[in-house]
Write a protein that holds these residues in place. Structure first.
Motif, mmCIF file in Angstrom:
data_model
loop_
_atom_site.group_PDB
_atom_site.id
_atom_site.type_symbol
_atom_site.label_atom_id
_atom_site.label_comp_id
_atom_site.label_asym_id
_atom_site.label_seq_id
_atom_site.Cartn_x
_atom_site.Cartn_y
_atom_site.Cartn_z
ATOM 1 N N TYR A 1 -9.597 -0.289 -5.646
ATOM 2 C CA TYR A 1 -8.673 -1.341 -6.067
ATOM 3 C C TYR A 1 -9.204 -2.009 -7.323
ATOM 4 C CZ TYR A 1 -6.369 -1.061 -1.493
ATOM 5 O OH TYR A 1 -5.685 -0.655 -0.386
ATOM 6 N N ARG B 1 -12.036 0.172 -1.145
ATOM 7 C CA ARG B 1 -10.895 -0.042 -0.247
ATOM 8 C C ARG B 1 -11.332 -0.407 1.160
ATOM 9 N NH1 ARG B 1 -7.507 4.010 1.064
ATOM 10 N NH2 ARG B 1 -5.825 2.547 1.356
ATOM 11 N N GLU C 1 0.836 -1.206 0.000
ATOM 12 C CA GLU C 1 0.000 0.000 0.000
ATOM 13 C C GLU C 1 0.872 1.257 0.000
ATOM 14 O OE1 GLU C 1 -2.533 2.175 -0.649
ATOM 15 O OE2 GLU C 1 -3.693 0.406 -0.091
#
Lengths: 425, 211
Positions: free
Chosen positions: B85, B188, A263
């Motif tokens: 995502y 997310r 991330e």
């Protein structure tokens, strides 16, 4: 005449405004409990080097105005962290460390290219811990975040821990344009795009190739630690995260904490440990923070710093999805005095107020049932009715709306019930 | 919460057939979505709910977290944008987003204002901004080819699958902006809060894609 509001700002009616302030108070009290003290920062600042960088990073998201007397550009506070960092490295530079500071208030941003959230004005609370480089400072951030979640009885949350230095080290060696491609791929977790890209110039192609598998519980760290042993840039990062987790194990706070080393999110100034808190009911993270030594350096004082912020309206969304918004304060009494002099109404009102009750007087002349209806509608819990007829008998009428009771009581009984001790909260 | 139902936004129209096929390949039968006017479908048996939405709206539902996951083309993801995502390329719905114009259109050197018609104003603006041409974007909701044919615009930006529609309208493709295929997109927050069920679904789909 139109009454348009700009998009992205809120008007909050009384009941919700109460809930929101209560949420803020709970957050502030948790911060105080951990030894943090509030600082107040200005709403405007000059558009200096730090804000220029931030503005660039936000794609021009900073709200700017000009200062009338100098013509200089001012910004409406887009972020609290630079302000607190500056306080720490200027007026509080000689204070002994560590500094534990918290804040709450509004931040202003134009929406990022219309991509992100549409709010232009967000209500935030957060804290900064300055002067501790030990990993336990990071564990403290997570512990405080967990305490907040517990305080609000939020369940099913997850705290995702990452490290800004890790992805940065993996991108090392790639040409700049490829760096930004990979960065974008990591942000989107677009596995296939990564596999079809030549990343052999990376300093750690083997780790970068499998980056998406380095997400999950703490076993990811153990596995990764063996894998990067001897690599001076990566090993200390993984080890630091393991140490942070070790403290959480000692505090008994590992439940819900996971890692995601792929991330790459973080503000431009984050350069180490990072974490994000997710909970059901908000489509985005409700708290977010990390280490930002590089920002301290920009204000001329290189020292360790870490912090996190909470979006109060996102917490509100989560609590509202849980149907557990803190109740409104409401109003305790409506006093309706139909006598000519109003003496009794005025004196009972001031007695009740002195004991901590909230009291509104009706003042308007209307049918008593209309007054009771009014109280019911605006959230006043009790109506006290005073008339000449009742006063002669030394009595008052008390309507308790929530309990559905309507009774005539002795004035002395009423005074003894409400007028002797302070209101119990 | 773990084990909770996953909410999926799926696109009506062109992609729906492939979506139904994809779900059936992992043992989830959603064929009733093809023959119904309902917009919400619950499948307690599989612990999922489906929202049937316009392809352009899938990203919006997912980025706001109303749906946990969704299926959308790269064109829509790029146009609507968002912090989401995109873990899987589903391999179907392949086409490309292109610039096209009339066969006989010649761009003048010092054109005053280039008129471009499209359903994708943001992508179009971004694409042309690199060229520095003064631009007038005409936002349309369908039959974009017509805009170039009848002279509403000099060029169009539109999706092309085989190129047949362009040809039949006497248009030619002059530039490719991006390749498009269907992606699995994930909110997310959901990705983290419903980690196990969503990741199970991702690995199931990913295993049938590799076959």
């Amino acid at each position: 005449m139109e009454f348009l509001l700009p998009k992205g700002v809120r008007i909050i009616p009384p009941a919700l405004a109460d809930s929101r302030e209560r949420i803020k108070e709970v957050i502030a009290s948790v911060f105080r409990r951990w030894g943090f003290r509030r600082v107040v920062t200005p709403t405007f600042e000059y558009y200096d080097e730090v804000y220029r960088k931030l503005d660039n990073w936000l794609n021009g998201g900073i709200v700017k105005i000009t200062e009338r007397e100098t013509g200089k550009i001012l910004v409406l506070r887009p972020d609290f962290t630079p302000q607190v960092a500056r306080i720490a490295s200027t007026i509080m530079k000689d204070y002994p460390r560590p500094l534990r500071l918290f804040y709450y208030g509004f931040v202003y941003r134009w929406p990022l290219n219309g991509l992100e959230k549409i709010e232009k004005e967000t209500y935030q609370a957060g804290l900064e811990l300055i002067g501790i480089e030990q990993p336990e400072a990071s564990s403290e951030m997570i512990a405080i975040a967990v305490e907040l979640l517990r305080e609000f009885k939020i369940e099913g949350w997850r705290i995702v821990v990452g490290h800004a230095g890790f992805t940065k080290a993996l991108l090392e060696g790639l040409p700049n344009d490829k760096k930004s491609i990979v960065f974008d791929i990591l942000k989107r977790k677009a596995r296939k795009d990564l596999y079809s890209l030549d990343i052999s110039e990376s300093k750690h192609p083997d780790i970068l190739r499998d980056i998406f598998s380095y997400a999950g519980d703490v076993t990811v760290l153990s596995y990764l630690m063996r894998k990067v042993e001897g690599r001076e840039d990566l090993f200390p990062i993984v080890k630091e995260l393991r140490v942070i987790y070790g403290f959480l194990e000692r505090y008994g706070l590992t439940k819900g904490v996971v890692f995601d080393l792929s991330e790459p999110r973080g503000m431009f100034y984050h350069n180490g440990f990072l974490f994000e808190v997710f909970a059901e009911g908000a489509g985005r993270s409700i708290a977010f923070g990390g280490r930002y030594e590089s920002l301290m350096e920009m204000y001329g004082r290189k020292e360790p710093a870490i912090g996190f912020g909470v979006n109060i309206d996102d917490i509100m969304d989560v609590l509202s999805a849980m149907k557990s918004l803190p109740p409104s304060h409401g109003v305790d009494f409506l006093i309706v005095d139909t006598t000519e002099s109003k003496d009794k109404g005025v004196s009972l009102a001031s007695l009740l107020r002195s004991k901590g009750y909230s009291v509104a007087r009706d003042i308007i002349k209307r049918d008593i049932n209309d007054s009771i209806y009014y109280a019911k509608t605006v959230g006043i819990r009790k109506v006290l009715v005073i008339t000449d007829e009742l006063l002669v008998m030394g009595k008052v009428r008390l309507v308790e709306i929530d309990e559905g009771r309507d009774m005539i009581v002795d004035e002395t009984t009423f005074v003894n019930t409400y007028g002797l001790g302070r209101k119990v909260l | 919460m773990e084990g909770k139902r996953i909410k999926v936004a799926i696109p009506k129209g062109r992609l729906l057939k492939d979506v139904v096929k994809l779900f059936s390949s992992i043992g989830i039968d959603i064929t009733d979505t093809e023959h119904s006017r309902r917009l919400v479908f619950h499948y307690p048996k599989y612990d999922i709910s489906l929202f049937l939405v316009k392809p352009f709206d899938v990203v919006t539902y997912v980025k706001e977290g109303v749906a946990d996951i969704g299926i959308a083309g790269d064109d829509v993801i790029e146009e609507i944008g968002g912090n989401i995502y995109e873990p899987l390329d589903l391999g179907f719905g392949k086409c490309r987003l292109v610039v096209a114009q009339r066969e006989d259109f010649v761009m003048e050197k010092d054109i005053l204002m280039l008129k471009v018609a499209t359903k994708y104003p943001r992508i179009t603006e971004k694409h042309y901004s690199k060229k520095g041409i003064p631009l007038d974007i005409i936002k349309l909701y369908g039959s974009v080819e017509l805009a170039a044919t009848c002279g509403l615009a000099h060029q169009i930006v539109d999706l092309v699958e085989t190129g047949r529609t362009l040809k039949e309208n006497r248009l030619i493709e002059v530039e490719k902006i991006m390749d498009v295929s269907a992606k699995l997109i994930v909110n997310r927050s959901s990705y983290n809060v419903k980690y196990s069920p969503i990741n199970d679904l991702i690995s199931k789909i990913s295993s049938v894609l590799e076959d």
